[in-house]
Design a protein around this motif. Structure first.
Motif, PDB file in Angstrom:
ATOM      1  N   UNK A   1      69.542   4.508  97.136  1.00 54.71           N
ATOM      2  CA  UNK A   1      69.311   5.568  98.125  1.00 54.71           C
ATOM      3  C   UNK A   1      68.392   6.631  97.523  1.00 54.71           C
ATOM      4  N   UNK A   2      67.746   7.392  98.389  1.00 58.20           N
ATOM      5  CA  UNK A   2      66.968   8.550  97.950  1.00 58.20           C
ATOM      6  C   UNK A   2      65.698   8.209  97.201  1.00 58.20           C
ATOM      7  N   UNK A   3      64.973   7.198  97.652  1.00 57.38           N
ATOM      8  CA  UNK A   3      63.719   6.831  96.993  1.00 57.38           C
ATOM      9  C   UNK A   3      62.677   7.934  97.085  1.00 57.38           C
ATOM     10  N   UNK A   4      61.917   8.102  96.010  1.00 53.44           N
ATOM     11  CA  UNK A   4      60.862   9.116  95.945  1.00 53.44           C
ATOM     12  C   UNK A   4      59.602   8.503  95.358  1.00 53.44           C
ATOM     13  N   UNK A   5      58.476   8.774  95.973  1.00 58.14           N
ATOM     14  CA  UNK A   5      57.165   8.455  95.407  1.00 58.14           C
ATOM     15  C   UNK A   5      56.281   9.659  95.692  1.00 58.14           C
ATOM     16  N   UNK A   6      55.839  10.312  94.636  1.00 57.33           N
ATOM     17  CA  UNK A   6      55.020  11.512  94.811  1.00 57.33           C
ATOM     18  C   UNK A   6      54.096  11.689  93.624  1.00 57.33           C
ATOM     19  N   UNK A   7      53.031  12.437  93.836  1.00 57.28           N
ATOM     20  CA  UNK A   7      52.135  12.811  92.757  1.00 57.28           C
ATOM     21  C   UNK A   7      52.596  14.153  92.189  1.00 57.28           C
ATOM     22  N   UNK A   8      52.462  14.300  90.880  1.00 58.61           N
ATOM     23  CA  UNK A   8      52.934  15.507  90.208  1.00 58.61           C
ATOM     24  C   UNK A   8      51.793  16.509  90.143  1.00 58.61           C
ATOM     25  N   UNK A   9      51.903  17.548  90.933  1.00 62.22           N
ATOM     26  CA  UNK A   9      50.859  18.559  90.989  1.00 62.22           C
ATOM     27  C   UNK A   9      50.660  19.229  89.643  1.00 62.22           C
ATOM     28  N   UNK A  10      51.749  19.477  88.929  1.00 59.07           N
ATOM     29  CA  UNK A  10      51.681  20.187  87.650  1.00 59.07           C
ATOM     30  C   UNK A  10      50.940  19.403  86.573  1.00 59.07           C
ATOM     31  N   UNK A  11      50.721  18.106  86.779  1.00 62.08           N
ATOM     32  CA  UNK A  11      50.008  17.305  85.781  1.00 62.08           C
ATOM     33  C   UNK A  11      48.493  17.431  85.904  1.00 62.08           C
ATOM     34  N   UNK A  12      47.998  18.053  86.970  1.00 58.64           N
ATOM     35  CA  UNK A  12      46.561  18.202  87.175  1.00 58.64           C
ATOM     36  C   UNK A  12      46.026  19.306  86.270  1.00 58.64           C
ATOM     37  N   UNK A  13      44.973  18.991  85.550  1.00 52.73           N
ATOM     38  CA  UNK A  13      44.350  19.944  84.632  1.00 52.73           C
ATOM     39  C   UNK A  13      42.935  20.266  85.103  1.00 52.73           C
ATOM     40  N   UNK A  14      42.416  21.453  84.748  1.00 52.17           N
ATOM     41  CA  UNK A  14      41.039  21.808  85.131  1.00 52.17           C
ATOM     42  C   UNK A  14      40.031  20.790  84.630  1.00 52.17           C
ATOM     43  N   UNK A  15      38.949  20.640  85.376  1.00 54.34           N
ATOM     44  CA  UNK A  15      37.896  19.706  85.009  1.00 54.34           C
ATOM     45  C   UNK A  15      37.204  20.134  83.722  1.00 54.34           C
ATOM     46  N   UNK A  16      36.766  19.117  82.963  1.00 54.91           N
ATOM     47  CA  UNK A  16      35.992  19.386  81.765  1.00 54.91           C
ATOM     48  C   UNK A  16      34.513  19.128  82.059  1.00 54.91           C
ATOM     49  N   UNK A  17      33.750  18.864  81.030  1.00 50.00           N
ATOM     50  CA  UNK A  17      32.307  18.671  81.182  1.00 50.00           C
ATOM     51  C   UNK A  17      31.993  17.538  82.147  1.00 50.00           C
ATOM     52  N   UNK A  18      31.043  17.789  83.032  1.00 51.65           N
ATOM     53  CA  UNK A  18      30.498  16.782  83.941  1.00 51.65           C
ATOM     54  C   UNK A  18      31.564  16.223  84.876  1.00 51.65           C
ATOM     55  N   UNK A  19      32.630  17.022  85.111  1.00 52.07           N
ATOM     56  CA  UNK A  19      33.624  16.612  86.093  1.00 52.07           C
ATOM     57  C   UNK A  19      34.494  15.460  85.656  1.00 52.07           C
ATOM     58  N   UNK A  20      34.646  15.207  84.374  1.00 56.62           N
ATOM     59  CA  UNK A  20      35.489  14.117  83.894  1.00 56.62           C
ATOM     60  C   UNK A  20      36.704  14.719  83.221  1.00 56.62           C
ATOM     61  N   UNK A  21      37.892  14.374  83.682  1.00 60.19           N
ATOM     62  CA  UNK A  21      39.098  14.916  83.085  1.00 60.19           C
ATOM     63  C   UNK A  21      39.429  14.183  81.798  1.00 60.19           C
ATOM     64  N   UNK A  22      40.220  14.831  80.963  1.00 57.96           N
ATOM     65  CA  UNK A  22      40.661  14.196  79.721  1.00 57.96           C
ATOM     66  C   UNK A  22      41.476  12.947  80.019  1.00 57.96           C
TER      67      UNK A  22
END
Length: 328
Positions: A299-320
């Motif tokens: 019961x209680x299945x969850x599928x979600x993206x973790x907003x807190x895991x998003x980091x600011x973009x680095x050079x040329x728009x490529x994340x670490x």
């Protein structure tokens, strides 16, 4: 997205091109004070920003049509960071405004699973294997503890799915085809994907339970085939093949050791670009071949993206995170 005459493959390729070529326009050049006057009274831009921050997020984009000044304010990181800081204890990150917009106006970062407790029968689920005495919805659960009342992912529901003495396996397919902004954010920032569900056994019978998640760049028909679906779900470790990823966890409960509910969790930190379909799957059975519904309960299945895991973009728009995933 333009119309495609090339069938499913053509539509998929058209969507890939749309996402790959998609860009947000920059700020408008504004040389007047239009948008900062109300009844001939000048209102500082900082005050306009503060006022707009109280507008419901889902109504915000409509106000970009008022004037270029308001459009620039609404599509600014400052506005959305203010909104986030006012409603969250964690400090806002300097990430693009559209990421915050997606966070506040969609269920992508809360829960994409529907009918997780069987309150709507088997609506939204595709049953792949229904062996033994088949899936059953129990409300309240039989032979185990009641569902904990303080678990938010139950949404106040008290029922669960129960399995039998042979494999019972079902999935939810989540299409991202109409979630282009989410796909863009996935490809640009790779937010972590979190999957969880609560499971329990009975007090008198052992059982097995498997939770799995997959992502594909195309609709996956193999997972709908009972002869192949078990192999797809029973990958022992995270894997990725072409534009695909899979991950799962299996729990086995011995006889007399069940009845308590426990949470099973999966975290997917890396995945390929252009994922268009997500599959949440769970499977259960008992280990003693008892007639009835003595298998695992879920019961209680969850599928979600973790907003807190998003980091600011680095050079040329490529994340670490994306750079770590790409082959060297």
């Amino acid at each position: 997205m333009g119309n495609s005459k090339g069938g499913m493959g053509g539509t998929s390729q058209s969507l890939r091109n749309d996402i790959a070529e998609f860009e947000f326009h920059g700020s408008f050049e504004v040389e007047t004070l239009n948008g900062l006057y109300l009844n001939d009274i000048y209102i500082p831009e900082e005050l306009i920003l503060n006022i707009l921050s109280y507008v419901p997020a889902k109504d915000m984009l409509a106000l970009t049509l008022v004037c270029k000044k308001w459009c620039n304010i609404i599509k600014s990181e400052s506005l959305w960071m203010d909104i986030y800081n006012r409603t969250h204890s964690r400090k806002a990150k300097n990430i693009p405004w559209y990421v915050y917009y997606c966070y506040f106006t969609t269920d992508n970062f809360s829960n994409l699973i529907k009918n997780g407790n069987g309150q709507e029968g088997f609506k939204h689920w595709k049953i792949i294997k229904n062996y033994g005495d088949e899936f059953k919805i129990e409300n309240p659960p039989m032979g185990c503890d009641p569902l904990p009342s303080d678990v938010p992912e139950f949404y106040g529901q008290t029922g669960c799915f129960a399995t039998s003495f042979h494999e019972c396996f079902k999935i939810q397919e989540i299409s991202l085809i109409k979630k282009r902004l989410l796909m863009y954010i996935m490809d640009k920032f790779m937010p972590h994907l979190y999957v969880s569900e609560w499971m329990a056994g009975r007090f008198d019978c052992g059982c097995m339970y498997t939770l799995g998640v997959q992502g594909h760049s195309e609709k996956c028909y193999d997972i709908l085939n009972p002869d192949e679906s078990m192999e797809l779900l029973s990958e022992s470790e995270n894997s990725r093949i072409d534009n695909c990823f899979k991950s799962n966890r299996t729990e086995t409960i011995a006889q007399w050791q069940g009845r308590e509910w426990q949470k099973v969790e999966i975290l997917v930190e890396r995945y390929p670009t252009m994922i268009q379909y997500l599959y949440f799957g769970h499977e259960g059975r008992d280990t003693q071949f008892w007639k009835g519904h003595y298998g695992s309960k879920m019961a209680g299945g969850v599928l979600r993206f973790i907003f807190e895991s998003i980091e600011p973009l680095e050079d040329m728009g490529v994340t670490a995170a994306r750079r770590l995933y790409e082959p060297r």
